[in-house]
Design an enzyme around this catalytic site. Structure first.
Site, PDB file in Angstrom:
ATOM      1  N   SER A 197      -9.647  -0.657   7.066  1.00  9.48           N
ATOM      2  CA  SER A 197      -9.130  -0.507   5.661  1.00  9.48           C
ATOM      3  C   SER A 197      -8.581  -1.621   4.999  1.00  9.48           C
ATOM      4  O   SER A 197      -8.183  -1.739   3.991  1.00  9.48           O
ATOM      5  CB  SER A 197      -8.046   0.603   5.722  1.00  9.48           C
ATOM      6  OG  SER A 197      -8.590   1.913   5.747  1.00  9.48           O
ATOM      7  N   LYS A 241       0.971  -1.111   0.182  1.00  6.23           N
ATOM      8  CA  LYS A 241      -0.109   0.012  -0.047  1.00  6.23           C
ATOM      9  C   LYS A 241       0.833   1.274  -0.200  1.00  6.23           C
ATOM     10  O   LYS A 241       1.797   1.265   0.678  1.00  6.23           O
ATOM     11  CB  LYS A 241      -0.956  -0.068   1.390  1.00  6.23           C
ATOM     12  CG  LYS A 241      -1.784   1.017   1.337  1.00  6.23           C
ATOM     13  CD  LYS A 241      -2.604   0.939   2.541  1.00  6.23           C
ATOM     14  CE  LYS A 241      -3.817   1.942   2.719  1.00  6.23           C
ATOM     15  NZ  LYS A 241      -4.537   1.811   4.007  1.00  6.23           N
ATOM     16  N   SER A 281      -9.383   1.854   3.094  1.00 10.70           N
ATOM     17  CA  SER A 281      -8.735   2.470   2.024  1.00 10.70           C
ATOM     18  C   SER A 281      -7.715   1.620   1.220  1.00 10.70           C
ATOM     19  O   SER A 281      -7.017   1.896   0.279  1.00 10.70           O
ATOM     20  CB  SER A 281      -7.839   3.626   3.035  1.00 10.70           C
ATOM     21  OG  SER A 281      -7.044   3.147   3.750  1.00 10.70           O
TER      22      SER A 281
HETATM   23  N1  GLN Z   1     -12.589   4.110   6.382  1.00 13.92           N
HETATM   24  C1  GLN Z   1     -12.084   4.244   7.626  1.00 13.92           C
HETATM   25  C2  GLN Z   1     -11.626   5.905   7.678  1.00 13.92           C
HETATM   26  O1  GLN Z   1     -11.745   6.389   6.758  1.00 13.92           O
HETATM   27  C3  GLN Z   1     -11.046   3.398   8.174  1.00 13.92           C
HETATM   28  C4  GLN Z   1      -9.746   3.812   7.332  1.00 13.92           C
HETATM   29  C5  GLN Z   1      -8.477   2.953   7.530  1.00 13.92           C
HETATM   30  O2  GLN Z   1      -8.604   1.949   8.316  1.00 13.92           O
HETATM   31  N2  GLN Z   1      -7.489   3.479   7.189  1.00 13.92           N
HETATM   32  O3  GLN Z   1     -11.119   6.215   8.601  1.00 13.92           O
END
Ligand code: GLN
Length: 465
Positions: free
Chosen positions: A173, A74, A149
Site C-alpha cells: 500500500s 494516512k 491503499s
Molecule cells: N492491496 C493490498 C490489500 O488490499 C495491500 C493493502 C495494504 O498494504 N494495506 O490487502
C-alpha cells in the site's frame, strides 16, 4: 529531485519564507484540490505549530531539520483529538484518544501535520476507491486510480501538497500508489517503525513508512520514525542511516524473479522496460542473476488468506459498542449485526467473511495453517536468495493504473495486481518503489534489516537508469 526538506529548511532559516506562509499555501492547495486526497484538514493545529516555529526563528533560535516541514498522514493513524476514520462509515465520527508513536516522533521533531489522507477503508484495497470520501484520482492522469491503499498520501506528495506523507503498507500500500504516481515509497523492515497507533489491518505485515519525492527525504523521515517502542512488542532497534552511508553503492550482484516477468499477466511495456533496466544495470558491471520464486498466484493467495484472517480478528472489536457508529436494533446480537453490515464496505465485509471462513473449524487446518506454512517457505526462499544476491529488483505492478471504476467490478483482478508486492511483505523485508524504469517504477528489496542497502541501491539507480 533533491531533498525538499533541506531546501525548505534553508528557506526558513534564511527567512526567505515564513513557516506560516508556507503552511497556509499548502493548506490552500489541499483545500482546493480535486483529487479527493483529503479526509480532514488539520488547519488549526498546523497554523498554531507554524506560528511557534516562526517565533523561534525570529528569536534567533536554531531549528531542527524537520521543524516546520509540512506533512500528511494516512487516515489510519491516531493523532490525539483528530478524526481517524480509516475512510469508513463506521468510524466516520471517531476521534483519536492518543497519538501514534511514529507521528509523535515527527511532532517531537517539529514537523507540521496538515491533513489526514484518503485511503482504502482499513487498508483494504489497491486503488483507493474503497472509501466513503470518493475515489482518489491519480496525480498524473485523474481518470485513473491513485492506487492503494495509501492513495491520498501518494497524490498529496506527487502534487507537492505535502513535503512527505506517512502511509501504511501491509501488502504493497505504500509501494503501489508510489509507483502509480511516480514518487518514492518505502516499506521498512517489519518492526523497524512502531505500529502503535496505526489501526491494525494484518498485524504480521503492517508497516509504517514514508512517501516522498527524493531518496534523501525518505532517509531523513525514516531515521526519525524508526526505533524500538515499549508499546509495540514487535518493534526492533535499528541504526540510524547516515547520508554518507547511502551514497556509494557496493552492490555487486542483483537478482530478479524470472516468473515475475515471464508471465502472461505482465503488461508488455512494463516487461520491456524492466528488461531494459536490467541491461543498463549489467552494463555498469553488476552481475544479474535470474532467481526462482513462487508463482505470483500462490503469493497472492497466501497473502490474502493470512491478511483476511488477521483483519477479521482485528476488526471484530468494531461492533458499535466500544467503537463506531452504533445502529440500534431489537436486541444486542441484532445491533452488532446491523451496525457491522450497514457500516462496513462491501470489500471489507468480503475480507471479514473470508477471514472468518479460513479460521473456522474444519477449514483452518486446510487453509490457514497451510498459508502459515507457505509463508515460512517464502521466507526461507528469500534467505537463500540473499546468500546469492545483494538486492532483488522487480517491477512494482504487472500493469499500469486502471480507470476509476474498473477495479470495483473485478475484485480478483485487483488482488492479482498485488502480485509483485505481497511476497516481500510476507517476508517482512525492507523494500522501496523508485519512480524509474517502468511506467509504474521499480521495486528494490534487500534482506531483513538491510534497509540501508535499499536506499543505497536507489541512489545508484537514480544515476544509472
Ligand atoms: N492491496 C493490498 C490489500 O488490499 C495491500 C493493502 C495494504 O498494504 N494495506 O490487502
Amino acid at each position: 529531485m533533491d531533498s525538499q526538506i533541506k531546501k525548505i529548511h534553508q528557506q526558513l532559516v534564511s527567512k526567505e519564507i515564513t513557516c506560516t506562509a508556507l503552511v497556509q499555501e499548502k493548506l490552500n492547495l489541499i483545500k482546493e484540490n480535486k483529487y479527493n486526497s483529503v479526509n480532514s484538514l488539520l488547519d488549526t493545529l498546523a497554523l498554531d505549530l507554524a506560528a511557534k516555529v516562526d517565533v523561534k526563528i525570529a528569536n534567533g533560535e536554531t531549528i531542527g531539520l524537520l521543524e516546520g516541514i509540512p506533512f500528511g498522514i494516512k487516515d489510519v493513524y491516531m493523532v490525539q483529538g483528530t478524526y481517524t476514520t480509516a475512510s469508513s462509515e463506521l468510524l466516520k465520527n471517531y476521534k483519536s484518544p492518543y497519538t501514534a508513536t511514529a507521528i509523535q516522533k515527527l511532532l517531537d521533531a517539529g514537523a507540521i501535520p496538515l491533513v489526514k489522507e484518503n485511503c482504502d477503508s482499513f487498508g483494504h484495497g489497491s486503488s483507493s476507491e474503497n472509501t466513503i470520501f470518493g475515489a482518489v484520482k491519480n496525480a498524473i492522469n485523474p481518470e485513473l486510480v491513485a492506487g492503494g491503499s495509501s492513495g491520498g498520501s501518494a497524490v498529496n506528495v506527487a502534487k507537492e501538497y505535502t513535503v512527505f506523507s506517512i502511509g501504511g503498507d501491509t501488502g504493497g500500500s505504500i509501494r503501489q500508489p508510489a509507483g502509480y504516481n511516480a514518487i518514492y515509497g518505502f516499506k521498512p523492515t517489519y518492526g523497524r517503525v512502531s505500529r502503535f497507533g496505526l489501526m491494525a489491518y494484518a498485524s504480521s505485515t503492517d508497516c509504517v513508512g514514508p512517501l516522498a519525492k527524493s531518496i534523501e527525504d525518505i532517509r531523513i523521515v525514516l531515521n526519525v520514525i524508526s526505533g524500538k517502542d515499549p508499546k509495540d512488542q514487535t518493534s526492533i532497534n535499528s541504526n540510524e542511516i547516515s547520508e554518507d552511508a547511502i551514497t556509494a553503492s557496493e552492490v555487486k550482484t542483483i537478482g530478479y524473479f524470472k516468473n515475475f516477468v515471464e508471465n502472461d499477466a505482465i503488461d508488455v511495456q512494463v516487461k520491456a522496460d524492466f528488461l531494459a533496466a536490467i541491461e543498463k544495470i549489467k552494463a555498469k558491471g553488476i552481475t544479474v542473476k535470474e532467481l526462482d520464486f513462487f508463482k505470483s498466484d500462490i503469493l497472492v493467495s497466501t497473502y490474502y488468506t493470512l491478511a483476511m484472517a488477521e483483519t477479521a480478528s482485528n476488526l471484530s472489536r468494531l461492533d458499535g459498542t466500544n467503537y463506531g457508529n452504533r445502529i440500534e436494533a431489537e436486541n444486542l446480537i441484532e445491533t452488532y449485526a446491523v451496525t457491522r453490515s450497514e457500516n462496513f464496505s462491501e470489500e471489507t465485509k468480503r475480507r471479514i467473511v473470508g477471514g472468518n471462513q479460513v479460521l473456522s473449524q474444519g477449514f483452518s487446518d486446510e487453509i490457514y495453517l497451510k498459508g502459515l506454512a507457505l509463508r515460512d517457505q517464502i521466507s526461507e526462499n528469500f534467505s537463500k536468495d540473499f546468500e546469492e544476491v545483494d538486492v532483488i529488483l522487480s517491477p512494482v505492478t504487472p500493469s499500469t493504473p486502471p480507470k476509476i471504476g474498473d477495479s470495483l467490478k473485478d475484485p480478483l483482478a485487483m488482488y492479482l495486481s498485488d502480485a509483485y508486492t505481497v511476497g516481500f511483505s510476507l517476508g517482512q523485508l525492507p523494500t522501496m518503489t523508485v519512480p524509474q524504469g517502468t511506467p509504474t517504477g521499480l521495486q528494490i528489496t534487500a534482506a531483513k534489516n538491510n534497509d540501508e542497502l535499499v536506499l543505497k541501491f536507489a541512489n545508484f539507480l537514480k544515476d544509472t537508469i
